[in-house]
Design a protein around this motif. Structure first.
Motif, short mmCIF file in Angstrom:
data_model
loop_
_atom_site.label_atom_id
_atom_site.label_comp_id
_atom_site.label_asym_id
_atom_site.label_seq_id
_atom_site.Cartn_x
_atom_site.Cartn_y
_atom_site.Cartn_z
N ALA A 7 0.39 -0.92 -2.26
CA ALA A 7 0.57 0.23 -3.14
C ALA A 7 1.29 -0.20 -4.40
N ARG A 8 0.72 0.18 -5.52
CA ARG A 8 1.29 -0.11 -6.82
C ARG A 8 0.35 0.48 -7.86
N ARG A 9 0.70 0.39 -9.13
CA ARG A 9 -0.23 0.85 -10.16
C ARG A 9 -1.58 0.18 -9.93
N THR A 62 18.62 3.18 -1.62
CA THR A 62 17.46 4.02 -1.95
C THR A 62 16.23 3.62 -1.14
N TRP A 63 16.11 2.34 -0.85
CA TRP A 63 14.84 1.86 -0.31
C TRP A 63 14.86 1.45 1.17
N VAL A 64 16.01 1.54 1.80
CA VAL A 64 16.04 1.28 3.25
C VAL A 64 15.69 2.59 3.97
N GLY A 110 5.70 3.97 -12.88
CA GLY A 110 5.60 2.88 -11.91
C GLY A 110 6.83 2.00 -11.92
N GLY A 111 6.57 0.69 -11.74
CA GLY A 111 7.65 -0.25 -11.51
C GLY A 111 8.73 -0.28 -12.59
N LEU A 112 8.33 -0.14 -13.87
CA LEU A 112 9.32 -0.19 -14.95
C LEU A 112 10.34 0.95 -14.80
N ASP A 128 -1.52 10.23 -5.17
CA ASP A 128 -0.32 10.62 -5.90
C ASP A 128 0.91 9.80 -5.49
N TYR A 129 0.75 8.48 -5.58
CA TYR A 129 1.84 7.54 -5.27
C TYR A 129 3.07 7.88 -6.09
N ASP A 130 4.19 8.06 -5.40
CA ASP A 130 5.46 8.29 -6.10
C ASP A 130 6.58 7.65 -5.30
N SER A 167 7.51 -9.50 -12.29
CA SER A 167 8.36 -9.67 -11.13
C SER A 167 7.71 -9.03 -9.91
N GLY A 168 7.44 -7.72 -10.02
CA GLY A 168 7.01 -6.98 -8.84
C GLY A 168 8.28 -6.61 -8.08
N THR A 169 8.34 -5.38 -7.60
CA THR A 169 9.54 -5.00 -6.84
C THR A 169 9.22 -4.36 -5.50
N SER A 170 7.98 -3.90 -5.31
CA SER A 170 7.74 -3.17 -4.06
C SER A 170 7.88 -4.09 -2.85
N GLY A 171 7.54 -5.37 -3.02
CA GLY A 171 7.70 -6.32 -1.92
C GLY A 171 9.17 -6.52 -1.54
N MET A 172 10.06 -6.38 -2.53
CA MET A 172 11.50 -6.47 -2.23
C MET A 172 11.93 -5.30 -1.36
N LYS A 173 11.36 -4.12 -1.67
CA LYS A 173 11.69 -2.92 -0.87
C LYS A 173 11.24 -3.12 0.56
N ALA A 174 10.06 -3.72 0.72
CA ALA A 174 9.54 -3.99 2.06
C ALA A 174 10.48 -4.95 2.79
N TYR A 223 -5.22 -6.65 -13.19
CA TYR A 223 -4.62 -7.91 -12.79
C TYR A 223 -3.96 -7.85 -11.41
N LYS A 224 -3.73 -6.66 -10.92
CA LYS A 224 -3.13 -6.55 -9.58
C LYS A 224 -4.19 -6.67 -8.47
N ARG A 225 -5.44 -6.66 -8.86
CA ARG A 225 -6.58 -6.90 -7.97
C ARG A 225 -6.51 -6.13 -6.64
N LEU A 256 6.66 8.54 -1.49
CA LEU A 256 5.60 7.89 -0.73
C LEU A 256 5.86 6.39 -0.63
N ALA A 257 6.33 5.80 -1.72
CA ALA A 257 6.66 4.37 -1.69
C ALA A 257 7.71 4.09 -0.62
N ALA A 258 8.73 4.95 -0.56
CA ALA A 258 9.81 4.73 0.41
C ALA A 258 9.27 4.76 1.84
C1 PLP Z 1 8.49 0.17 -6.47
C2 PLP Z 1 7.44 1.02 -7.09
C3 PLP Z 1 6.51 0.45 -7.96
C4 PLP Z 1 6.48 -1.03 -8.30
O1 PLP Z 1 5.50 -1.67 -7.53
P1 PLP Z 1 5.09 -3.20 -7.81
O2 PLP Z 1 4.63 -3.69 -6.50
O3 PLP Z 1 6.30 -3.87 -8.27
O4 PLP Z 1 4.03 -3.14 -8.80
C5 PLP Z 1 5.55 1.28 -8.54
N1 PLP Z 1 5.51 2.59 -8.26
C6 PLP Z 1 6.38 3.17 -7.42
C7 PLP Z 1 6.28 4.64 -7.15
C8 PLP Z 1 7.38 2.41 -6.81
O5 PLP Z 1 8.26 3.00 -5.98
#
Ligand code: PLP
Length: 574
Positions: A382-384, A314-316, A43-45, A450-452, A477-484, A388-390, A455-457
């Motif tokens: 979408a995330r793990r 990578t994320w645009v 995931g995010g790490l 199967d989030y990867d 921090s969270g990063t997926s919102g930055m990608k959005a 706590y992510k509710r 799929l995130a992109a």
């Molecule tokens: C970016 C990303 C994450 C991180 O998501 P958070 O919203 O920061 O929890 C987790 N999994 C995948 C596959 C990602 O691309």
């Protein structure tokens, strides 16, 4: 995702030549997301680690990544009809994505010699810069059958398995770099999993015996500290590895000085976070609020705040990338220039967004057979999947949600894996399935398995709104919102992690629960009903203004180029 097919053809042997003679930063991480075909991350790490190395390649920062091969991956997720998660090993094609290196080293673990070899993957940057990544593998004929599987399962097994893995990563990784001839001047521990590398460095840096008086330690700790940097990533207690000393004494053959170890890693348990904190000159949290929370958890240590970022190219999504290439020229090298995105014509932004949205909806249809609508606001989550992510917060008041959906059409796309031992996370997926079924007639909810990274992109590029509702202060921090945001997708999020820094109400998106409002579900519904949905459906120009606000005010800052430049100037060169 940009595949890295070109680097597969580099000749073995010569391949490390350009890297080993220059001083380098060694970046250690239990997981690194290099591409979707390599399931070496959960995931995010891992995604952050991958984005860091991608930025290093772009910016030509001399770095080498070290991680485990994780050849059986994290796991492949499928779901039964009720939403119960089914896990299978995610074997990936090691020979297609890495090359074996000739060097082998051995370390002692639990009374046996464990041989480790490295597999090389090279990350190539936009301008041709290259960063080698060494993936450690113990699946060698020389090894005892139990040791051969040590680098198979990411976050699998029990505490003993995990400690052995961490010996391979930290001690094995440091020894491997040495054997390969790298001249490492800085070690960066991305989370505490790799902290045993400190012990390998202590072993290497001792005072001359004649300089040590009785009662003094032989280890040159100041020297080791000077070499080490540590980034802590989670304020969640379970995220910090702790091992009982009984186990440690059984497993840790490479470092037997328990007095020294206890003084660095804690007296009750071997606490990997403590070890990293005590042995690092530079320590940081991954957002301002997280650094503050972590400072309170670890009194007596100075923590910097380096807010995470994502790797822009990578994320645009492909359509938005064409707009940026045309309108913002060298944004891939200097994402700061995306500050000019608010000058881009509305139609260009909207058309690119709609193209990416159609791509997502096509993807949804292929995966689920469900045809979502192009003209309906699409919320992404979408995330793990973990407590706590509710993830099921949006379904907590079904009547309220139905009433909203009766006024404004809404559709929701969700995805995420729960750790195999996280019952709460698994229950959340089941709860989402129940909610989806109950809402079938009024509000389509699809869950993509199967989030990867791939799929995130597609999701962050193609939804209209990115939702995030963790329980503060647990989102580091969270990063997926930055990608959005980078794709012009506004965030609707709880004010935790990066969003506390990136949020400007009505300009970059919307907050859930301002001030001391604690009923986040009610706040979420109210924001949707009073602001988000009316704007989307009755003021398209106003909506596009927020899209541009997300790009021009969030993307220039929340990117991994800015993050890495900070690590370089504050941690690596000091
Ligand atoms: C970016 C990303 C994450 C991180 O998501 P958070 O919203 O920061 O929890 C987790 N999994 C995948 C596959 C990602 O691309």
């Amino acid at each position: 995702m940009d595949g890295s097919k070109a680097e597969r053809t580099l000749p073995v042997g010569d391949v490390l030549e350009p890297f080993v003679h220059q001083p380098s930063v060694a970046y250690f991480s239990m997981e690194i997301a290099l591409c979707s075909q390599m399931s070496t991350y959960s995931g995010g790490l891992g995604v952050l680690a991958g984005d860091t190395l991608r930025s290093a390649a772009d910016l030509r920062v001399p770095m080498v990544g070290v991680t485990l091969l994780s050849k059986a991956g994290y796991f492949r997720q499928s779901l039964d009809a009720q939403g119960n998660q089914i896990e299978e090993p995610a074997w990936w094609d090691v020979s297609a994505w890495t090359q074996p290196l000739r060097a082998k080293i051995a370390i002692g673990i639990a009374g046996r010699e464990v041989w480790i070899r490295g597999c090389l993957h090279v990350v190539t940057g936009q301008l041709g810069g290259q960063v080698p990544v060494v993936l450690l593998d113990t699946d060698l004929e020389e090894n005892h059958p139990d040791d051969r599987t040590l680098t198979h399962f990411l976050y699998g097994g029990d505490a003993a398995y995990r400690l052995r893995q961490e010996c391979v990563l930290g001690i094995g990784g440091a020894r491997m770099l040495h054997a390969l001839g790298f001249k490492i001047t800085e070690y960066h521990m991305n989370e505490g999993h790799s902290a045993l590398l400190v012990l390998e460095l202590l072993r290497r840096h001792t005072y001359a015996p004649e300089d040590v008086r009785p009662g003094e330690v032989m280890y040159d700790l100041p020297r080791v500290r000077d070499l080490c940097n540590f980034t802590t990533h989670t304020p969640v207690e379970a995220g910090h590895d702790k091992f009982p000393y009984e186990l440690v004494e059984h497993v840790l053959d490479e470092f037997r000085d328990m007095v020294m170890l206890r003084s660095l890693a804690g007296t009750d348990n071997l606490n990997m976070t403590r070890l990293a904190l005590n042995a690092s000159e530079y320590v940081n949290g991954v957002a301002k609020s997280h650094a503050k929370t972590s400072s309170a958890m670890f009194p007596g240590y100075h923590l910097e705040a380096v807010t995470n970022g994502v790797h822009p190219p990578t994320w645009v999504g492909p359509a938005m990338r064409m707009v940026y290439d045309r309108e913002v020229s060298v944004w891939q090298h200097e994402p700061e220039l995306l500050v000019n995105a608010d000058r881009i014509a509305d139609a260009a932004i909207w058309n690119a967004h709609m193209e990416q949205k159609r791509e997502l909806l096509k993807n949804v249809a292929e995966r689920t057979g469900r045809q979502l609508r192009e003209d309906v606001i699409t919320i992404g989550f979408a995330r793990r999947m973990t407590g706590y992510k509710r993830p099921e917060l949006i379904f907590s008041d079904m009547e309220r949600l139905r009433a909203i959906a009766a006024r404004y059409p809404v559709q929701v796309v969700m995805a995420g894996k729960a750790h195999p031992r996280d019952e709460g996370g698994k229950q959340a997926i089941v709860a989402i399935h129940r909610a989806a079924e109950a809402l079938q007639d009024v509000l389509p909810v699809v869950f993509l398995v199967d989030y990867d990274m791939d799929l995130a992109a597609v999701m962050v590029a193609g939804v209209d709104l990115w939702l995030n509702n963790p329980l503060p202060p647990q989102e580091a921090s969270g990063t997926s919102g930055m990608k959005a945001a980078l794709n012009g997708v506004p965030n609707l999020s709880v004010l935790d992690g990066w969003w506390a820094e990136g949020w400007i109400e009505d300009i970059t998106g919307w907050a859930i629960g301002e001030g001391n409002e604690t009923d986040h579900a009610a706040a979420l519904y109210r924001k949707l009903e009073e602001k988000v949905l009316p704007l989307y459906y009755t003021d398209r120009a106003g909506w596009i203004r927020v899209m541009k606000g997300a790009i021009s005010r969030n993307a220039p800052f929340f990117n991994s180029h800015r993050m890495l430049r900070r690590y370089v100037t504050e941690a690596y060169i000091r």
